[in-house]
Scaffold this motif. Structure first.
Motif, PDB file in Angstrom:
ATOM      1  N   LEU A 147       0.844  -1.195   0.000  1.00 45.58           N
ATOM      2  CA  LEU A 147       0.000   0.000   0.000  1.00 45.58           C
ATOM      3  C   LEU A 147       0.880   1.247   0.000  1.00 45.58           C
ATOM      4  O   LEU A 147       1.833   1.355   0.767  1.00 45.58           O
ATOM      5  CB  LEU A 147      -0.912   0.010   1.237  1.00 45.58           C
ATOM      6  CG  LEU A 147      -1.898   1.189   1.325  1.00 45.58           C
ATOM      7  CD1 LEU A 147      -2.916   1.147   0.182  1.00 45.58           C
ATOM      8  CD2 LEU A 147      -2.626   1.178   2.678  1.00 45.58           C
ATOM      9  N   GLU A 148       0.563   2.165  -0.924  1.00 43.72           N
ATOM     10  CA  GLU A 148       1.305   3.430  -1.002  1.00 43.72           C
ATOM     11  C   GLU A 148       0.319   4.578  -0.829  1.00 43.72           C
ATOM     12  O   GLU A 148      -0.798   4.522  -1.341  1.00 43.72           O
ATOM     13  CB  GLU A 148       1.981   3.512  -2.381  1.00 43.72           C
ATOM     14  CG  GLU A 148       2.719   4.820  -2.661  1.00 43.72           C
ATOM     15  CD  GLU A 148       3.349   4.804  -4.070  1.00 43.72           C
ATOM     16  OE1 GLU A 148       3.791   3.727  -4.540  1.00 43.72           O
ATOM     17  OE2 GLU A 148       3.356   5.866  -4.710  1.00 43.72           O
ATOM     18  N   LEU A 149       0.721   5.592  -0.093  1.00 44.28           N
ATOM     19  CA  LEU A 149      -0.137   6.759   0.109  1.00 44.28           C
ATOM     20  C   LEU A 149       0.491   7.950  -0.578  1.00 44.28           C
ATOM     21  O   LEU A 149       1.647   8.286  -0.319  1.00 44.28           O
ATOM     22  CB  LEU A 149      -0.314   7.024   1.610  1.00 44.28           C
ATOM     23  CG  LEU A 149      -0.847   5.828   2.406  1.00 44.28           C
ATOM     24  CD1 LEU A 149      -0.842   6.125   3.902  1.00 44.28           C
ATOM     25  CD2 LEU A 149      -2.252   5.435   1.946  1.00 44.28           C
ATOM     26  N   GLU A 150      -0.271   8.565  -1.508  1.00 45.28           N
ATOM     27  CA  GLU A 150       0.230   9.743  -2.228  1.00 45.28           C
ATOM     28  C   GLU A 150      -0.273  10.991  -1.531  1.00 45.28           C
ATOM     29  O   GLU A 150      -1.486  11.212  -1.444  1.00 45.28           O
ATOM     30  CB  GLU A 150      -0.296   9.743  -3.676  1.00 45.28           C
ATOM     31  CG  GLU A 150       0.287   8.673  -4.546  1.00 45.28           C
ATOM     32  CD  GLU A 150      -0.035   8.899  -6.027  1.00 45.28           C
ATOM     33  OE1 GLU A 150      -0.639   9.936  -6.383  1.00 45.28           O
ATOM     34  OE2 GLU A 150       0.318   8.018  -6.825  1.00 45.28           O
ATOM     35  N   ILE A 151       0.647  11.789  -1.042  1.00 42.32           N
ATOM     36  CA  ILE A 151       0.230  13.060  -0.450  1.00 42.32           C
ATOM     37  C   ILE A 151       0.822  14.200  -1.273  1.00 42.32           C
ATOM     38  O   ILE A 151       1.750  13.998  -2.057  1.00 42.32           O
ATOM     39  CB  ILE A 151       0.639  13.171   1.037  1.00 42.32           C
ATOM     40  CG1 ILE A 151       2.168  13.085   1.194  1.00 42.32           C
ATOM     41  CG2 ILE A 151      -0.017  12.063   1.852  1.00 42.32           C
ATOM     42  CD1 ILE A 151       2.639  13.290   2.614  1.00 42.32           C
ATOM     43  N   THR A 152       0.277  15.385  -1.112  1.00 49.04           N
ATOM     44  CA  THR A 152       0.813  16.533  -1.845  1.00 49.04           C
ATOM     45  C   THR A 152       1.520  17.462  -0.862  1.00 49.04           C
ATOM     46  O   THR A 152       1.349  17.348   0.349  1.00 49.04           O
ATOM     47  CB  THR A 152      -0.307  17.310  -2.568  1.00 49.04           C
ATOM     48  OG1 THR A 152      -1.320  17.626  -1.624  1.00 49.04           O
ATOM     49  CG2 THR A 152      -0.905  16.504  -3.690  1.00 49.04           C
ATOM     50  N   GLU A 153       2.284  18.382  -1.417  1.00 52.76           N
ATOM     51  CA  GLU A 153       3.025  19.321  -0.572  1.00 52.76           C
ATOM     52  C   GLU A 153       2.078  20.108   0.333  1.00 52.76           C
ATOM     53  O   GLU A 153       2.442  20.495   1.441  1.00 52.76           O
ATOM     54  CB  GLU A 153       3.859  20.257  -1.448  1.00 52.76           C
ATOM     55  CG  GLU A 153       5.014  19.512  -2.109  1.00 52.76           C
ATOM     56  CD  GLU A 153       5.743  20.336  -3.165  1.00 52.76           C
ATOM     57  OE1 GLU A 153       5.479  21.538  -3.273  1.00 52.76           O
ATOM     58  OE2 GLU A 153       6.584  19.749  -3.864  1.00 52.76           O
ATOM     59  N   SER A 154       0.845  20.301  -0.129  1.00 52.92           N
ATOM     60  CA  SER A 154      -0.117  21.064   0.677  1.00 52.92           C
ATOM     61  C   SER A 154      -0.521  20.332   1.958  1.00 52.92           C
ATOM     62  O   SER A 154      -1.050  20.941   2.881  1.00 52.92           O
ATOM     63  CB  SER A 154      -1.354  21.409  -0.150  1.00 52.92           C
ATOM     64  OG  SER A 154      -1.896  20.246  -0.718  1.00 52.92           O
ATOM     65  N   SER A 155      -0.271  19.032   2.008  1.00 53.06           N
ATOM     66  CA  SER A 155      -0.546  18.273   3.238  1.00 53.06           C
ATOM     67  C   SER A 155       0.552  18.460   4.273  1.00 53.06           C
ATOM     68  O   SER A 155       0.391  18.109   5.430  1.00 53.06           O
ATOM     69  CB  SER A 155      -0.668  16.777   2.933  1.00 53.06           C
ATOM     70  OG  SER A 155      -1.925  16.488   2.388  1.00 53.06           O
ATOM     71  N   MET A 156       1.702  18.983   3.831  1.00 55.12           N
ATOM     72  CA  MET A 156       2.892  18.953   4.691  1.00 55.12           C
ATOM     73  C   MET A 156       3.257  20.312   5.274  1.00 55.12           C
ATOM     74  O   MET A 156       4.393  20.542   5.643  1.00 55.12           O
ATOM     75  CB  MET A 156       4.077  18.414   3.891  1.00 55.12           C
ATOM     76  CG  MET A 156       3.832  16.999   3.415  1.00 55.12           C
ATOM     77  SD  MET A 156       5.282  16.257   2.707  1.00 55.12           S
ATOM     78  CE  MET A 156       5.175  16.828   1.048  1.00 55.12           C
ATOM     79  N   VAL A 157       2.282  21.188   5.367  1.00 53.90           N
ATOM     80  CA  VAL A 157       2.575  22.547   5.801  1.00 53.90           C
ATOM     81  C   VAL A 157       3.006  22.621   7.270  1.00 53.90           C
ATOM     82  O   VAL A 157       4.017  23.227   7.600  1.00 53.90           O
ATOM     83  CB  VAL A 157       1.362  23.479   5.542  1.00 53.90           C
ATOM     84  CG1 VAL A 157       1.688  24.898   5.962  1.00 53.90           C
ATOM     85  CG2 VAL A 157       0.981  23.432   4.061  1.00 53.90           C
ATOM     86  N   ASN A 158       2.247  21.972   8.130  1.00 50.25           N
ATOM     87  CA  ASN A 158       2.599  21.990   9.550  1.00 50.25           C
ATOM     88  C   ASN A 158       3.658  20.931   9.860  1.00 50.25           C
ATOM     89  O   ASN A 158       3.403  19.730   9.782  1.00 50.25           O
ATOM     90  CB  ASN A 158       1.339  21.760  10.390  1.00 50.25           C
ATOM     91  CG  ASN A 158       1.609  21.861  11.877  1.00 50.25           C
ATOM     92  OD1 ASN A 158       2.618  21.361  12.373  1.00 50.25           O
ATOM     93  ND2 ASN A 158       0.701  22.497  12.580  1.00 50.25           N
ATOM     94  N   VAL A 159       4.864  21.397  10.206  1.00 49.20           N
ATOM     95  CA  VAL A 159       6.015  20.507  10.338  1.00 49.20           C
ATOM     96  C   VAL A 159       5.827  19.425  11.410  1.00 49.20           C
ATOM     97  O   VAL A 159       6.026  18.241  11.140  1.00 49.20           O
ATOM     98  CB  VAL A 159       7.305  21.316  10.631  1.00 49.20           C
ATOM     99  CG1 VAL A 159       8.486  20.376  10.871  1.00 49.20           C
ATOM    100  CG2 VAL A 159       7.603  22.244   9.473  1.00 49.20           C
ATOM    101  N   ASN A 160       5.435  19.836  12.622  1.00 43.33           N
ATOM    102  CA  ASN A 160       5.318  18.854  13.705  1.00 43.33           C
ATOM    103  C   ASN A 160       4.243  17.813  13.415  1.00 43.33           C
ATOM    104  O   ASN A 160       4.447  16.614  13.598  1.00 43.33           O
ATOM    105  CB  ASN A 160       4.992  19.553  15.031  1.00 43.33           C
ATOM    106  CG  ASN A 160       6.180  20.355  15.516  1.00 43.33           C
ATOM    107  OD1 ASN A 160       7.333  20.018  15.226  1.00 43.33           O
ATOM    108  ND2 ASN A 160       5.903  21.424  16.246  1.00 43.33           N
ATOM    109  N   GLU A 161       3.105  18.302  12.955  1.00 42.13           N
ATOM    110  CA  GLU A 161       1.982  17.437  12.623  1.00 42.13           C
ATOM    111  C   GLU A 161       2.382  16.430  11.543  1.00 42.13           C
ATOM    112  O   GLU A 161       2.184  15.225  11.688  1.00 42.13           O
ATOM    113  CB  GLU A 161       0.840  18.328  12.127  1.00 42.13           C
ATOM    114  CG  GLU A 161      -0.477  17.648  11.915  1.00 42.13           C
ATOM    115  CD  GLU A 161      -1.485  18.609  11.270  1.00 42.13           C
ATOM    116  OE1 GLU A 161      -2.613  18.669  11.761  1.00 42.13           O
ATOM    117  OE2 GLU A 161      -1.131  19.306  10.293  1.00 42.13           O
ATOM    118  N   THR A 162       2.979  16.944  10.460  1.00 40.20           N
ATOM    119  CA  THR A 162       3.373  16.083   9.345  1.00 40.20           C
ATOM    120  C   THR A 162       4.391  15.050   9.802  1.00 40.20           C
ATOM    121  O   THR A 162       4.296  13.868   9.449  1.00 40.20           O
ATOM    122  CB  THR A 162       4.009  16.929   8.212  1.00 40.20           C
ATOM    123  OG1 THR A 162       3.113  17.961   7.880  1.00 40.20           O
ATOM    124  CG2 THR A 162       4.298  16.084   6.997  1.00 40.20           C
TER     125      THR A 162
END
Ligand code: C2E
Ligand code: MG
Ligand code: MG
Ligand code: MG
Length: 276
Positions: A147-162
Motif C-alpha cells: 500500500l502506497e499513500l500519495e500526499i501533496t506538498e499542501s498536506s505537509m505545511v505543519n512541520v510537527n503534525e506532518t
C-alpha cells in the motif's frame, strides 16, 4: 458528424454526453449519496519500470458516474468533496476498495503488486488517519509494502503534525509518495525532515520535455536530488516516446501515462497485468 451520419446519430451522440451539474449545491447533494447509489468506482493506472519494463505498481484513481448527470471528472468533484468534508467518507471508501482488491488478488494467487492511493490534506490530517491505515492493513491482512499513500506538498505545511503522521505511517511500513512534485510552494527541506519513499514529478514538467531546456534542467535536478536522498522517482503524464527516452537517459525509475495505458477498470487490470 450531423452531415455524415444524419440527424438520428447526432441526437444519439448528444444524449450520450454527460451534462455538467448546473451548480455546486446540486453536485454536493448527489455526491453525498454517490456511495449509497453505487456510483463510485476505482480505475487503476500502471506504473512502468523504465529500465526493465516491469509493472509492479498501480495508482488508484476514483471515477464517479452519476445516474443523472453522467461521468464527472475528479478535477470537478474532489475539490468540492474536500471543501464540504465529504472527502473523508469518499477517501475511506477508496482505501477500503483498494485493500479489498489487494486481499482478493492475494487469495487468488495473482502476482503481488503495490497500489498507490491519493490522500487529500483533510484525510491526512485526520486525528485517526494512521490508526485507520493500521486497522485496514490488519482487517484485510495486507503486507504494508503493498500500500502506497500519495500526499501533496499542501498536506505537509505543519512541520510537527506532518512529522508525527509520517513517522507513524513509516512504522507501519506503508510507502509514502509526494504527488505533483514541483508544483507546491513548500521548502525543499521537508525532503530531509520527513520519511518519504517516492517522488512523483508533476505532469506539467513531463509535458514540456524537448520543448523547454529550463524544464529539462529541472527534471534532471529532481531525479538527481531524489536519488541522492534515496528516494524513487516516478514521472507522471508520459505520453510520448521522446519523453520516455529523456527520462530513461536520466535514470528516472518509473513512468506513468497514456504512452503505457490510461487508468483502467479493475477487471481489465486483472486480465492485462495480473494473470500474466
Ligand atoms: P493525480 O493524482 O496527479 O493523478 C494523475 C492524473 O493524471 C489522473 O487524472 C490521470 O488519469 C491523469 N493522467 C494519467 N496519465 C496521463 C497522461 O499521460 N496525460 C494526461 N494528460 N493525464 C494523465 P484523474 O484521474 O482525472 O485525476 C485527477 C486528480 O484527481 C488526481 O491527480 C488526484 O489529485 C485527484 N484524485 C483522483 N482520484 C482520487 C482519490 O481517490 N482521492 C483523492 N483525494 N484524489 C483523487
Ligand atoms: Mg496521484
Ligand atoms: Mg494530485
Ligand atoms: Mg499527480
Amino acid at each position: 458528424y450531423a452531415k455524415k451520419n444524419g440527424r438520428y446519430h447526432y441526437r444519439f451522440y448528444r444524449s450520450e454526453m454527460s451534462q455538467a451539474f448546473p451548480n455546486e449545491v446540486l453536485m454536493e447533494s448527489h455526491l453525498k449519496r454517490a456511495i449509497e447509489f453505487d456510483e463510485l468506482s476505482i480505475h487503476l493506472q500502471p506504473q512502468i519500470d523504465l529500465r526493465t519494463k516491469e509493472i509492479d505498481s498501480f495508482e488508484a484513481l476514483i471515477r464517479w458516474n452519476n445516474r443523472k448527470f453522467g461521468y464527472v471528472p475528479p478535477s470537478q468533484f474532489i475539490p468540492l468533496a474536500e471543501s464540504s468534508g465529504l472527502i473523508i467518507q469518499i477517501g475511506d471508501w477508496v482505501l477500503e476498495q483498494v485493500c479489498k482488491n489487494l486481499q482478493e488478488w492475494n487469495s487468488k494467487g495473482y502476482r503481488p503488486v503495490r497500489i498507490a492511493v491519493n490522500i487529500s490534506p483533510k484525510q491526512f490530517k485526520e486525528e485517526k488517519f494512521a490508526l485507520k491505515i493500521e486497522q485496514l492493513l490488519s482487517k484485510y491482512d495486507i503486507e504494508p509494502r503493498y500500500l502506497e499513500l500519495e500526499i501533496t506538498e499542501s498536506s505537509m505545511v505543519n512541520v510537527n503534525e506532518t512529522h508525527s503522521i509520517l513517522t507513524k505511517l513509516k512504522q507501519l511500513g506503508v510507502f509514502v509518495s509526494v504527488d505533483d512534485f514541483g508544483t507546491g510552494y513548500s521548502s525543499l527541506s521537508y525532503l530531509k525532515k520527513y520519511p518519504i519513499d517516492i517522488i512523483k514529478i508533476d505532469q506539467s514538467f513531463i509535458k514540456d520535455i524537448s520543448k523547454d531546456e529550463k524544464n529539462e534542467a529541472i527534471i534532471k535536478a529532481i531525479i538527481t536530488l531524489s536519488q541522492n536522498l534515496g528516494m524513487d522517482v516516478v514521472a507522471e503524464g508520459v505520453e510520448e516516446k521522446l519523453q520516455e527516452q529523456f527520462l530513461k537517459q536520466h535514470n528516472c525509475q518509473k513512468g506513468q501515462g497514456y504512452l503505457y495505458n490510461k487508468p483502467l477498470p479493475v477487471d481489465q487490470i486483472i486480465q492485462e497485468y495480473l494473470l500474466k
